[in-house]
Enzyme design. Structure first.
Site, mmCIF file in Angstrom:
data_model
loop_
_atom_site.group_PDB
_atom_site.id
_atom_site.type_symbol
_atom_site.label_atom_id
_atom_site.label_comp_id
_atom_site.label_asym_id
_atom_site.label_seq_id
_atom_site.Cartn_x
_atom_site.Cartn_y
_atom_site.Cartn_z
ATOM 1 N N GLY A 97 0.797 -1.232 0.000
ATOM 2 C CA GLY A 97 0.000 0.000 0.000
ATOM 3 C C GLY A 97 0.823 1.272 0.000
ATOM 4 C CB ALA A 103 7.892 3.875 -6.586
ATOM 5 C CG ASP A 144 -0.822 4.423 -5.807
ATOM 6 O OD1 ASP A 144 -1.461 5.187 -5.064
ATOM 7 O OD2 ASP A 144 -0.722 3.203 -5.591
#
Ligand code: MEV
Length: 306
Positions: A97, A103, A144
């Site tokens: 999470g 990334a 994200d």
């Protein structure tokens, strides 16, 4: 070298998928990708601590998820058939999470940009990572990949310009990780089903979420951390109501609060994974971190708003 930042969602996860606002922050955790010349054929890949010398032209269960990201980006960037070497370093907990998949996509996009001198720009890097997230997460909100690209402390609404949130000084938090049942795609899917089955009821929760996130922005800007903590607890209640918390996660929140944290909630998709606790003073941060150790796989002391 390309970098992608790990993140924590402070407020609004899941609801953000349906167009509601969320607040998220990057942490000191990140993924780094270096691309260099490779004189052989294919894409040679090392992932520190995981695998070494794998050629991504060869199918391999362990590297499969990463091969998908690489080939998707190469197709998008019209770089198919190129040979090079990829080296990955990552200290973001994986599948917990904290945005590790976004990334790695961002770090890879940036590294490809640098190595092939593509002049992509930040927006394009973020967009490429969004495409990769779609493969893994179905219907991502975009939070994200945005955080992984830009970092910082931000107000996020799907399809709108991000807004940076200013804080008086960086704020100490504790992140505790437990085992996760289910992945982001399953958890987002489960919430969607619940929403579709009972839209009216869900809309009431959405309005509560909107109120919490709006108030949280103001309390962050005013440095009113006591109130911020209470809002985190309220947000956790909502996450419990939509069914993404677990008994173990609730227990972790309780421990953090008992040790003196101002607020605690799960962060990200849930089903276990990571919890964040608000611990402004360093001494309190240490105390809460220590209290969480026994029940956690990993405890991280970090800061947001850096
Ligand atoms: C995952 O980090 C956050 C979710 O809100 C999904 C998304 O926004 O794409 C659960």
């Amino acid at each position: 070298m390309g970098i992608g930042y790990g993140k924590v969602i402070l407020f609004g996860e899941h609801f953000v998928v349906y167009g509601l606002p969320a607040i998220a922050a990057s942490t000191d955790r990140k993924t780094e990708v270096v691309i260099s010349e490779f004189n052989g054929e294919g894409i040679l890949c090392d992932y520190e601590g995981r695998w070494e010398g794998r050629n991504l032209l060869e199918e391999d269960e362990e590297t499969e998820w990463f091969r998908k990201i690489v080939f998707l980006l190469l197709k998008e960037l019209e770089l198919e058939g190129k040979s090079f070497k990829i080296q990955i370093k990552n200290n973001i907990p994986v599948g917990a999470g904290m945005g590790s998949s976004a990334a790695i996509s961002v770090a890879l996009g940036r590294a490809l940009d640098e190595f092939f001198e593509l002049g992509l720009g930040e927006e394009r890097v973020s967009e490429l990572a969004f495409k990769a997230e779609e493969v893994f997460h179905g219907t991502p909100s975009g939070i994200d990949n945005t955080l992984a690209t830009f970092g910082g402390l931000i107000w996020f609404e799907k399809g709108k310009e991000i807004e940076k949130i200013g804080v008086k000084e960086p704020i100490n938090i504790v992140i505790a990780r437990i085992e996760r049942k289910g992945n982001t795609k399953e958890l987002v899917g489960r919430v969607r089903e619940k929403r579709e089955k009972n839209l009216e009821e869900f809309r009431l929760l959405e309005e509560k979420a909107r109120g919490i996130v709006g108030n949280a922005k103001k309390t962050l800007e005013d440095n009113n951390l006591d109130e911020l903590g209470k809002l985190m607890d309220e947000n956790q209640k909502l996450l419990r109501e939509i069914g993404v918390s677990t008994e173990e996660m609730d227990e972790l929140c309780e421990i953090a609060l008992k040790e003196g944290a101002l607020g605690a909630k799960l962060t990200g998709a849930g089903g276990g994974g990571c919890m964040i606790a608000l611990t402004p003073e360093e001494e309190l941060q240490g105390k809460v971190a220590k209290g969480l150790e026994e029940k956690s796989l990993e405890v991280i002391k970090t800061k947001i708003g850096v």
